[in-house]
Scaffold this active site. Structure first.
Site, PDB file in Angstrom:
ATOM      1  N   ASP A  53       0.828  -1.207   0.000  1.00 19.79           N
ATOM      2  CA  ASP A  53       0.000   0.000   0.000  1.00 19.79           C
ATOM      3  C   ASP A  53       0.865   1.261   0.000  1.00 19.79           C
ATOM      4  O   ASP A  53       0.659   2.170   0.811  1.00 19.79           O
ATOM      5  CB  ASP A  53      -0.931   0.032   1.214  1.00 19.79           C
ATOM      6  CG  ASP A  53      -1.783  -1.208   1.354  1.00 19.79           C
ATOM      7  OD1 ASP A  53      -2.030  -1.875   0.329  1.00 19.79           O
ATOM      8  OD2 ASP A  53      -2.203  -1.516   2.480  1.00 19.79           O
ATOM      9  N   GLU A 228     -11.378  -0.454  -4.046  1.00 19.20           N
ATOM     10  CA  GLU A 228     -10.771   0.078  -2.835  1.00 19.20           C
ATOM     11  C   GLU A 228      -9.493   0.791  -3.259  1.00 19.20           C
ATOM     12  O   GLU A 228      -9.169   0.869  -4.447  1.00 19.20           O
ATOM     13  CB  GLU A 228     -10.475  -1.032  -1.822  1.00 19.20           C
ATOM     14  CG  GLU A 228      -9.462  -2.063  -2.284  1.00 19.20           C
ATOM     15  CD  GLU A 228      -9.184  -3.137  -1.239  1.00 19.20           C
ATOM     16  OE1 GLU A 228     -10.009  -3.325  -0.333  1.00 19.20           O
ATOM     17  OE2 GLU A 228      -8.136  -3.799  -1.350  1.00 19.20           O
TER      18      GLU A 228
END
Length: 742
Positions: A53, A228
């Site tokens: 991420d 997402e």
């Protein structure tokens, strides 16, 4: 009292005179355009095995900083509470420690809560870090929320706020997915925060000028059960919402990919290149990156970085399909940080012009200046008239602009990109070119950004600020863009874009004029963008087909025959079965046949009416690549909760103590009638590679992910219709055809 502004006229006159003088004094366009080095993915290998991420920012000290989610860096390491690393060239990295520790964790996060998915910005002189808290003390049970912390430097010390910026959102006895934050500054100075995921969709909220408090109503910008890891940039007057889709963390079957939609508003609606909304039940999304058959799978949850030539780069995590776990047997997904260039083709971001993740040496981002300038010490050389400035707590050594200064050498003809950080309470001017082919950019904080390019003029309002801001002036032919912002993450707070008809920028010095402290100055040519996507598979001669125009199924074999499936007036009609082909049950059937020798493209046309918006989990029909019940790939039009998607799934038994794994990538948007393709070839290792595509009309194809099946005997190809018998629905296959690859 109205403040007089004679200084602007004075600066332009001074700058113009400097240009004229520079044309006589400067040499030819400088050849000092130091080429970048080369990197090989994964770029985090030197300090971490997993760095998931990633979020990135160019600090005011001239270093690029990357932040990751709170996984151990290597097998056996403790969980870090979000990690930090830095680089000057995207090749050599230094680990900088963690964002939080036990002394400064947010007080409203439970002691055992993970802190995931950071996003980094620079707002009003502070570094602002958004992050996901999985469990708070505000409610019983898991209740996700978005936190925010500030620091004077990219490495801290970090001070979290006393409450979430986006609090947990209750819904029907549970909490919506309040995860994966991403900040954004609009060109009018408004601040936004994007967040959310599969459970509830992606949302946007206006936030306060300091970035710490939600101030507006929430607006949904992407449908639930699809995206997402949202991230927004502004380019060419469009706002691009990019989101990751499918399971991030399915080990060797992870099909995570990134898709984009765009809008003329930061609040949407965002639509893809086919005009399909990211809010539609038959959900849209133009492919930005997906796996291509090399070792990298599951490429997603990204950030965008822009280098000194204006080239955008996607910074993301992915999984090596040969080493998917941080530890074996089954453990944390091993998700290192990767980097690849973005090409903007026909207005859409494509990774390596559609080629996807790289696994060999690549040219690194350009982080240095041309014309002999030292970017983080611009007074050192390359510029005449710049003086050494004061040391700054955030920037370190700086340069002082006091009057006019110019480069010793000429900027490139026809194109140039000038970037620098500045602190000022006065006006400044940047001049490129000369005579009638001149671009003049001037700014007065608290008033306006003004651009004069040939005979064209444009302005944008500026807010007053005494903190560091970034100026970018880019001239590419007759296209001129000037912007001023804080974070320099494709989210400027003010921007002027002009088409200056007839502009022919001559080679000339770059001139700066004004009264300012500046740093991180680069002058470069503008990066070349690929104009076309890399080629996709094309059909050649027809090798074989079954048009289902008679009752015979010659050459087909059944896996768990379904007597309800019949040929009916030129279609093979198959009532969708209650069972499934994936998982441990293996109740569903498949109609299989041997594929032709060599490379080929298989195509099926299937009608399957799944309605819209209702929950019909997981009714589907399409193609299957079948080796055995635990080793297959499946390409189907499918109902996933309220959405309708084209899913390309993979099931296999991994190397983690025989654990059965399933994951998928998404490819295109289905319709009532959807065309599906699989393009097959073998790689040098003998593996069987299948790339998938879908179409809504049988003519325009969206090509997507590639799955690899093991070397050895080639799998069979077939049809499936399963996933749920209620409500009763029938999949009608019009044909299966095999083509040579053209």
């Amino acid at each position: 009292m109205i403040r007089p502004r004679p200084i602007r006229t004075l600066l332009i006159m001074v700058a113009t005179a400097a240009v004229i003088a520079g044309l006589a004094l400067a040499g030819p366009a400088a050849a000092d355009q130091a080429k970048p080095g080369r990197y090989t993915n994964a770029i985090s290998d030197s300090f971490a095995d997993t760095f998931a991420d990633p979020a990135v920012i160019l600090g005011k000290d001239g270093w690029w900083y990357a932040y990751s989610t709170a996984d151990p860096l290597r097998a056996g390491d403790p969980y870090g509470v979000m990690h930090i690393a830095r680089t000057k060239d995207w090749i050599t990295w230094d680990y900088q420690g963690t964002v939080f520790n036990e002394s400064n964790r947010p007080s409203w996060a439970t002691p055992n809560s993970f802190l995931w998915a950071p996003d980094i910005r620079y707002i009003q002189g502070k570094y602002v870090l958004y992050y996901t808290v999985i469990d708070t003390v505000l409610n019983p049970g898991e209740d996700e929320a978005i936190g925010v912390a500030t620091a004077p430097t990219p490495t801290g010390p970090w001070t979290p706020t006393d409450a979430p910026v986006i609090a947990p959102r209750a819904s029907g006895g549970t909490f919506l997915g309040t995860i994966d934050p991403a900040g954004f500054t609009d060109v009018n100075g408004d601040q936004y925060l994007y967040f959310g995921g599969y459970h509830g969709g992606i949302w946007a909220s206006k936030i306060s000028a300091d970035g710490l408090t939600a101030t507006g109503e929430l607006t949904q910008v992407a449908i639930d059960n699809r995206y997402e890891g949202g991230y927004v940039v502004r380019r060419g007057g469009w706002y691009y919402l990019m989101g990751s889709s499918a399971n991030c963390c399915a080990g060797p079957t992870t099909g995570y990919s990134v898709f984009a939609g765009r809008s003329k508003s930061p609040l949407g609606p965002f639509v893809d290149a086919d005009g399909i909304s990211l809010l539609d039940s038959h959900v849209g999304g133009t492919t930005m990156i997906t796996q291509n058959g090399n070792r990298w799978i599951g490429s997603g949850h990204h950030a965008i970085a822009t280098d000194a030539e204006g080239r955008d780069w996607i910074v993301y995590h992915a999984i090596d399909r040969n080493e998917p776990w941080l530890s074996n047997p089954f453990g944390i997904n091993r998700r290192p940080m990767l980097l690849d260039r973005i090409d903007w083709i026909d207005g859409w971001p494509r990774t390596r012009a559609g080629a996807g993740p790289s696994d060999g040496p690549q040219p690194a981002p350009v982080t240095t200046s041309g014309l002999g300038i030292v970017a983080d010490d611009p007074a050192a050389r390359g510029f005449l008239g710049l003086k050494s400035g004061p040391d700054d707590d955030q920037a370190g050594a700086t340069a002082l602009l006091d009057g006019a200064a110019r480069t010793k050498a000429d900027a490139p003809r026809s194109e140039a990109r000038v970037r620098f950080d500045f602190r000022t309470d006065e006006e400044f001017t940047v001049v490129l070119g000369g005579g009638r082919d001149r671009v003049v950019v001037s700014a007065e904080p608290g008033d306006e950004l003004r651009v004069i390019a040939g005979r064209s003029t444009g302005t944008a309002k500026l807010t007053e600020s005494d903190t560091w801001r970034t100026v970018i002036v880019e001239v590419d032919g007759d296209q001129v863009t000037a912007s001023i912002g804080e974070s320099d993450l494709a989210d400027p707070g003010a921007e002027v874009r002009l088409t200056a008809r007839g502009l022919r920028l001559p080679a000339a010095p770059v001139v700066l004029a004004g009264d300012a402290v500046i740093d991180n100055l680069t002058v470069r040519p503008v990066a070349d963008q690929a104009r076309k996507l890399v080629p996709t598979p094309e059909t050649g001669d027809l090798l074989w087909s079954d048009e289902f125009d008679d009752d015979a199924l010659d050459g087909w074999t059944w896996l768990r025959e379904d007597p309800a499936a019949k040929i009916n007036n030129g279609t093979f009609d198959w009532p969708v079965q209650a069972g499934d082909l994936v998982g441990t049950g293996n109740q569903a059937g498949a109609l299989l046949r041997t594929a032709p020798q060599g490379s080929w493209i298989a195509e099926a046309k299937v009608e399957l009416d799944l309605g819209a918006n209702t929950v019909r989990n997981y009714q589907q029909a399409g193609l299957v690549v079948y080796r055995n019940d635990n080793d297959l790939a499946r390409l189907c039009s499918v109902a996933i909760w309220n959405t309708r998607q084209v899913e390309y799934g993979r099931e296999l038994v991994g190397n983690d103590a025989g654990r059965l794994s399933y994951g998928a990538a998404m490819i295109g948007t289905p319709a009532k009638t959807t065309w599906l393709r699989l393009a097959y070839h073998q790689n040098a290792a003998g593996e069987h590679l299948y790339r998938a595509a879908s179409s809504r009309d049988g003519e325009h194809w969206t090509w997507g992910a590639t799955w690899a099946l093991p070397a050895g005997e080639a799998p069979k190809i077939g049809l499936v219709a399963h996933g749920g018998a209620s409500p009763a629905t029938v999949a009608s296959f019009d044909y299966l055809r095999f083509y040579a690859v053209d």
